[in-house]
Motif scaffolding. Structure first.
Motif, mmCIF file in Angstrom:
data_model
loop_
_atom_site.group_PDB
_atom_site.id
_atom_site.type_symbol
_atom_site.label_atom_id
_atom_site.label_comp_id
_atom_site.label_asym_id
_atom_site.label_seq_id
_atom_site.Cartn_x
_atom_site.Cartn_y
_atom_site.Cartn_z
ATOM 1 N N PRO A 283 0.809 -1.222 0.000
ATOM 2 C CA PRO A 283 0.000 0.000 0.000
ATOM 3 C C PRO A 283 0.840 1.269 0.000
ATOM 4 C CG PRO A 283 0.175 -0.783 2.235
ATOM 5 C CD PRO A 283 0.876 -1.803 1.354
ATOM 6 N N LYS A 284 0.223 2.367 -0.404
ATOM 7 C CA LYS A 284 0.793 3.685 -0.172
ATOM 8 C C LYS A 284 0.761 3.927 1.336
ATOM 9 C CE LYS A 284 2.122 7.881 -1.483
ATOM 10 N NZ LYS A 284 3.391 8.115 -2.227
ATOM 11 N N TYR A 285 1.802 4.564 1.875
ATOM 12 C CA TYR A 285 1.864 4.759 3.330
ATOM 13 C C TYR A 285 2.194 6.216 3.648
ATOM 14 C CZ TYR A 285 2.362 3.408 8.200
ATOM 15 O OH TYR A 285 2.163 3.287 9.556
ATOM 16 N N VAL A 286 1.442 6.786 4.596
ATOM 17 C CA VAL A 286 1.724 8.124 5.114
ATOM 18 C C VAL A 286 2.101 7.985 6.578
ATOM 19 C CG1 VAL A 286 0.774 10.383 5.698
ATOM 20 C CG2 VAL A 286 0.188 9.319 3.508
ATOM 21 N N THR A 287 3.286 8.487 6.942
ATOM 22 C CA THR A 287 3.755 8.408 8.319
ATOM 23 C C THR A 287 3.410 9.699 9.051
ATOM 24 O OG1 THR A 287 5.620 7.048 7.566
ATOM 25 C CG2 THR A 287 5.736 7.932 9.800
ATOM 26 N N THR A 288 2.664 9.581 10.144
ATOM 27 C CA THR A 288 2.189 10.739 10.899
ATOM 28 C C THR A 288 3.137 11.156 12.016
ATOM 29 O OG1 THR A 288 1.005 9.275 12.427
ATOM 30 C CG2 THR A 288 -0.208 10.082 10.498
ATOM 31 N N LYS A 289 3.908 10.194 12.533
ATOM 32 C CA LYS A 289 4.783 10.476 13.674
ATOM 33 C C LYS A 289 5.847 9.402 13.762
ATOM 34 C CE LYS A 289 1.450 8.144 16.730
ATOM 35 N NZ LYS A 289 0.473 8.332 17.810
ATOM 36 N N LYS A 290 6.951 9.754 14.412
ATOM 37 C CA LYS A 290 8.017 8.787 14.661
ATOM 38 C C LYS A 290 7.785 8.193 16.046
ATOM 39 C CE LYS A 290 13.026 8.177 15.047
ATOM 40 N NZ LYS A 290 13.001 6.930 14.250
ATOM 41 N N SER A 291 7.498 6.905 16.098
ATOM 42 C CA SER A 291 7.273 6.241 17.373
ATOM 43 C C SER A 291 8.596 6.072 18.110
ATOM 44 C CB SER A 291 6.624 4.876 17.151
ATOM 45 O OG SER A 291 5.311 5.030 16.641
ATOM 46 N N LEU A 292 8.612 6.442 19.380
ATOM 47 C CA LEU A 292 9.824 6.375 20.184
ATOM 48 C C LEU A 292 9.718 5.341 21.301
ATOM 49 C CD1 LEU A 292 10.460 10.212 20.544
ATOM 50 C CD2 LEU A 292 11.494 8.641 18.890
ATOM 51 N N ALA A 293 8.537 5.217 21.887
ATOM 52 C CA ALA A 293 8.301 4.276 22.971
ATOM 53 C C ALA A 293 6.789 4.094 23.092
ATOM 54 C CB ALA A 293 8.883 4.793 24.285
ATOM 55 N N ARG A 294 6.361 3.222 23.990
ATOM 56 C CA ARG A 294 4.932 2.929 24.069
ATOM 57 C C ARG A 294 4.102 4.184 24.336
ATOM 58 N NH1 ARG A 294 0.708 -0.959 26.962
ATOM 59 N NH2 ARG A 294 -0.065 -1.801 25.008
ATOM 60 N N TYR A 295 4.642 5.108 25.123
ATOM 61 C CA TYR A 295 3.899 6.325 25.426
ATOM 62 C C TYR A 295 4.667 7.574 25.014
ATOM 63 C CZ TYR A 295 1.327 2.910 28.181
ATOM 64 O OH TYR A 295 0.617 1.797 28.573
#
Length: 285
Positions: free
Chosen positions: A176-188
């Protein structure tokens, strides 16, 4: 044309912790509705906008009562909104082969993904890991498999960087085409990208997949009948679930069953997590 949009919140920009739902409810709901409006903007700005007759939005977070019918209907009068819980097929309710494309918005990494922001699988209160035919799955891949069974391609996924790693880099579903909204760093914790950047990327991606869906494909359906294995959070949950006639208990926290279709398999999962969720309170959704 008919467009089906399945929505969640953990993969949205600006949301990093489930506590926002109760502590910052107004901000939380605005972020959810606003980022769906960006998807609708992409539809309206596409060259096929006039051909699109129906847009079904499916509120698939928690009890499915987060999205504003009035606000979204005012934004586009083709909107139908599916809300509430429990319901059959939950995140994919009312999908049939009359739809032309499926879009996932706000989707997130599966449980156990290192650095995955709010990582979980259908319920952070009950389901830990899920396997189909002994292969690890997340919500996205199971929902894609169901769409494939119905015969509708999932062309666009909008979510966090950890889910992109699972789908694209780890080849769980890399078409699929993918749009990344944020860089995940940790669970919270996550680094949410600039609002203008995410809005522009969302609009451009929606336009692209609507105007040229050919490169995007369905996911091969797992071999049927499929063996479903679910590891729940605690033994009390497994105690309750294992009382069902079609469930085999493997160990203290792991149960298994079989299903003759992805539709049946997905609803088995939904029933398992619903029963498991009654056996104690946990942080999460």
């Amino acid at each position: 044309m008919k467009i089906y949009i399945s929505t969640d919140i953990e993969g949205l920009a600006g949301i990093v912790d489930w506590d926002m739902e109760s502590g910052d409810t107004e901000i939380f709901r605005n972020l959810y509705n606003e980022q769906l409006e960006w998807v609708l903007e992409g539809i309206q700005k596409s060259s096929v906008n006039e051909k699109i007759t129906d847009i079904l939005l499916v509120d698939s977070h928690a009890k499915g009562n987060n999205l504003s019918y009035d606000r979204l209907s005012d934004f586009d009068d083709r909107i139908s909104l599916l809300s509430g819980w429990p319901r059959e097929d939950y995140m994919m309710s009312c999908l049939d082969n009359s739809f032309d494309q499926v879009v996932f918005v706000g989707y997130h990494a599966g449980i156990g993904k290192q650095g995955g922001n709010m990582d979980h699988g259908y319920s952070a209160r009950s389901a830990y890991k899920i396997w189909i035919n002994n292969k690890y799955q997340n919500e996205t891949t199971i929902n894609v498999a169901y769409a494939s069974e119905v015969g509708v391609p999932v062309t666009l996924v909008i979510g966090d960087s950890a889910l992109k790693e699972q789908l694209i880099d780890e080849h769980m579903f890399d078409s699929p085409k993918y749009v990344t909204t944020k860089k995940s760093l940790a669970r919270y914790a996550a680094l949410s990208f600039p609002r203008k950047k995410v809005r522009t990327a969302t609009i451009d991606a929606v336009k692209e997949v609507l105007q040229n869906p050919a490169p995007y494909s369905t996911l091969p359906i797992p071999k049927l009948p499929a063996r479903l294995k679910v590891q729940v959070y605690n033994t009390a949950q497994a105690d309750a679930i294992s009382q069902l006639q079609d469930i085999n208990r493997i160990d203290g926290r792991t149960i298994e069953t079989t299903a003759n279709s992805i539709h049946d398999l997905m609803n088995e999962i939904l029933a398992i997590v619903a029963i498991g969720g009654t056996q104690g309170r946990f942080n999460g959704a």
